[in-house]
Design a protein around this motif. Structure first.
Motif, PDB file in Angstrom:
ATOM      1  N   ARG A 261      49.120  46.436  42.451  1.00 44.41           N
ATOM      2  CA  ARG A 261      49.174  46.007  43.847  1.00 44.41           C
ATOM      3  C   ARG A 261      48.658  44.586  43.974  1.00 44.41           C
ATOM      4  O   ARG A 261      47.700  44.186  43.308  1.00 44.41           O
ATOM      5  CB  ARG A 261      48.354  46.938  44.762  1.00 44.41           C
ATOM      6  N   ASP A 262      49.272  43.808  44.844  1.00 44.67           N
ATOM      7  CA  ASP A 262      48.857  42.427  45.075  1.00 44.67           C
ATOM      8  C   ASP A 262      47.689  42.380  46.057  1.00 44.67           C
ATOM      9  O   ASP A 262      47.472  43.316  46.840  1.00 44.67           O
ATOM     10  CB  ASP A 262      50.011  41.605  45.650  1.00 44.67           C
ATOM     11  N   THR A 263      46.957  41.267  46.037  1.00 39.36           N
ATOM     12  CA  THR A 263      45.928  41.002  47.045  1.00 39.36           C
ATOM     13  C   THR A 263      46.313  39.744  47.808  1.00 39.36           C
ATOM     14  O   THR A 263      46.952  38.848  47.263  1.00 39.36           O
ATOM     15  CB  THR A 263      44.539  40.816  46.410  1.00 39.36           C
ATOM     16  N   TYR A 264      45.926  39.699  49.089  1.00 36.37           N
ATOM     17  CA  TYR A 264      46.272  38.534  49.903  1.00 36.37           C
ATOM     18  C   TYR A 264      45.360  38.470  51.121  1.00 36.37           C
ATOM     19  O   TYR A 264      44.610  39.407  51.413  1.00 36.37           O
ATOM     20  CB  TYR A 264      47.741  38.601  50.341  1.00 36.37           C
ATOM     21  N   GLY A 265      45.426  37.344  51.832  1.00 37.05           N
ATOM     22  CA  GLY A 265      44.713  37.188  53.091  1.00 37.05           C
ATOM     23  C   GLY A 265      45.679  37.363  54.249  1.00 37.05           C
ATOM     24  O   GLY A 265      46.758  36.770  54.262  1.00 37.05           O
ATOM     25  N   SER A 266      45.310  38.168  55.231  1.00 34.61           N
ATOM     26  CA  SER A 266      46.206  38.493  56.342  1.00 34.61           C
ATOM     27  C   SER A 266      45.959  37.580  57.544  1.00 34.61           C
ATOM     28  O   SER A 266      44.814  37.417  57.980  1.00 34.61           O
ATOM     29  CB  SER A 266      45.994  39.948  56.770  1.00 34.61           C
ATOM     30  N   PRO A 267      47.034  37.011  58.120  1.00 37.50           N
ATOM     31  CA  PRO A 267      46.870  36.159  59.299  1.00 37.50           C
ATOM     32  C   PRO A 267      46.764  36.944  60.604  1.00 37.50           C
ATOM     33  O   PRO A 267      46.399  36.379  61.632  1.00 37.50           O
ATOM     34  CB  PRO A 267      48.147  35.313  59.290  1.00 37.50           C
ATOM     35  N   THR A 268      47.090  38.233  60.579  1.00 40.38           N
ATOM     36  CA  THR A 268      47.083  39.038  61.800  1.00 40.38           C
ATOM     37  C   THR A 268      45.796  39.838  61.914  1.00 40.38           C
ATOM     38  O   THR A 268      45.161  40.172  60.905  1.00 40.38           O
ATOM     39  CB  THR A 268      48.281  40.001  61.830  1.00 40.38           C
TER      40      THR A 268
END
Length: 363
Positions: free
Chosen positions: A307-314
């Motif tokens: 699974r990828d990791t990321y920063g959410s803008p919402t």
């Protein structure tokens, strides 16, 4: 026999998936706009009670603990919301009729966040009667997420006790949002002096506001978050004047500020006030940015599964909970609040399995 155990587990998960998808169809058929979620709260409450699980309820929030809950153990919160926005004007299908078509389940709230709500419920049901776990579980189906209301998850946090970390269910395609931007909405007022538009009179508040609006458009905060990127500011509303021949003495405008973990809300507000002439007043300071370490055992469990990791803008309910959390769920955020909203049924089924595969590595 290991093979027999695997078959039994798969059959159990299949049964759980069918069970929660059946509940999701009932939820879709029941309007549950923010602050009007009483009927869907009752459906979830009854679903649990019918299975011998006694839920608790406060306002339109439902929560329940696993059967062998031990106060001295750390606790994982499984949380998502059952309120929805109002239907998009472009709907062609009935938003309150659950329709299965080509592997998709259509209906208002199916993707945001019904599919995730049900996948987390299925995960909770799987662990509910299991003994000797390293963690407790609390499942919470909460209200007023879509309007950031005060009678949602915030209302029951004092009732939940100590939470070690939370999975906040939103459609992320089962990738891990390990950080989330906060939100600060500013109501800004620029003062001028009225006068007749035909003469060189007055001090036009619109022109003064334009200078500040241009600053909001161009300014770049020096610190950039590793996971969330830069602070983003967008002017979204403007009001001024009431007749064509009068220089306006007042201009009001609204700025949407998406904050990151590089600054506190207070720091962002101070920088803004130092650089504009307009008055700037935040509607709220509640919606804070959040993050979880990439080294957290649950995050590492997800990474091991590809699974990828990321920063959410919402934003989500992560913004108002005071403990470590990760945003994760089946479905696609791009479908949220759209006409003819849908979720793939296999996304819910896979979501349950992926939640369990990640959790099994730590509990």
């Amino acid at each position: 026999m290991p093979g027999a155990n695997l078959v039994n587990k798969e059959q159990e998960l299949d049964n759980i998936s069918k069970d929660v998808i059946g509940l999701l169809k009932k939820l879709i058929a029941t309007p549950s706009f923010s602050r009007e979620e009483d009927k869907t709260a009752s459906l979830i409450e009854k679903f649990l009670a019918d299975r011998g699980i006694k839920p608790k309820r406060k306002s339109n929030n439902i929560w329940v603990r696993n059967k062998f809950f031990k106060p001295l153990k750390p606790t994982i919160l499984l949380n998502s919301h059952h309120d929805t926005v109002k239907p998009n004007a472009g709907y062609r299908l009935d938003p309150f009729t659950p329709i299965e078509q080509e592997g998709k389940l259509f209906g208002l709230g199916s993707n945001d966040a019904g599919g995730t709500l049900m996948a987390l419920l299925g995960t909770f049901l799987y662990y509910y009667e299991k003994e000797n776990l390293k963690y407790n579980f609390i499942y919470a189906a909460t209200a007023e997420e879509e309007n950031s209301g005060a009678n949602g998850i915030e209302l029951i946090i004092p009732e939940l006790g100590n939470i070690d970390f939370a999975i906040v269910g939103e459609p992320t395609q089962m990738h891990l949002a390990i950080a989330e931007k906060g939100l600060m909405v500013l109501d800004c007022v620029t003062h001028g002096r009225s006068g007749h538009a035909a003469r060189e009179e007055g001090d036009n508040a619109i022109y003064k506001a334009i200078r500040d609006i241009e600053w909001f458009r161009k300014y770049k905060f020096p610190k950039v978050s590793e996971t969330l990127g830069p602070v983003k500011m967008t002017t979204t509303v403007i009001h001024a004047g009431n007749q064509h021949n009068m220089v306006p003495d007042l201009c009001e405008f609204t700025v949407d500020v998406r904050c990151t973990d590089a600054y506190t809300h207070e720091e962002v507000l101070e920088i803004i006030r130092q650089n504009i002439n307009s008055e700037a007043k935040p509607r709220s300071m509640r919606m804070r940015p959040s993050s979880i370490s990439k080294q957290h055992p649950f995050v590492q469990a997800g990474i091991k599964l590809g699974r990828d990791t990321y920063g959410s803008p919402t934003t989500s309910d992560q913004a108002v909970i005071p403990f470590t959390s990760v945003k994760l769920g089946p479905g696609d955020s791009a479908r949220s609040h759209t006409a003819d909203e849908y979720i793939y049924l296999h996304e819910i089924e896979e979501g349950i399995r992926l939640y369990i595969q990640m959790l099994d590595q730590i509990i």
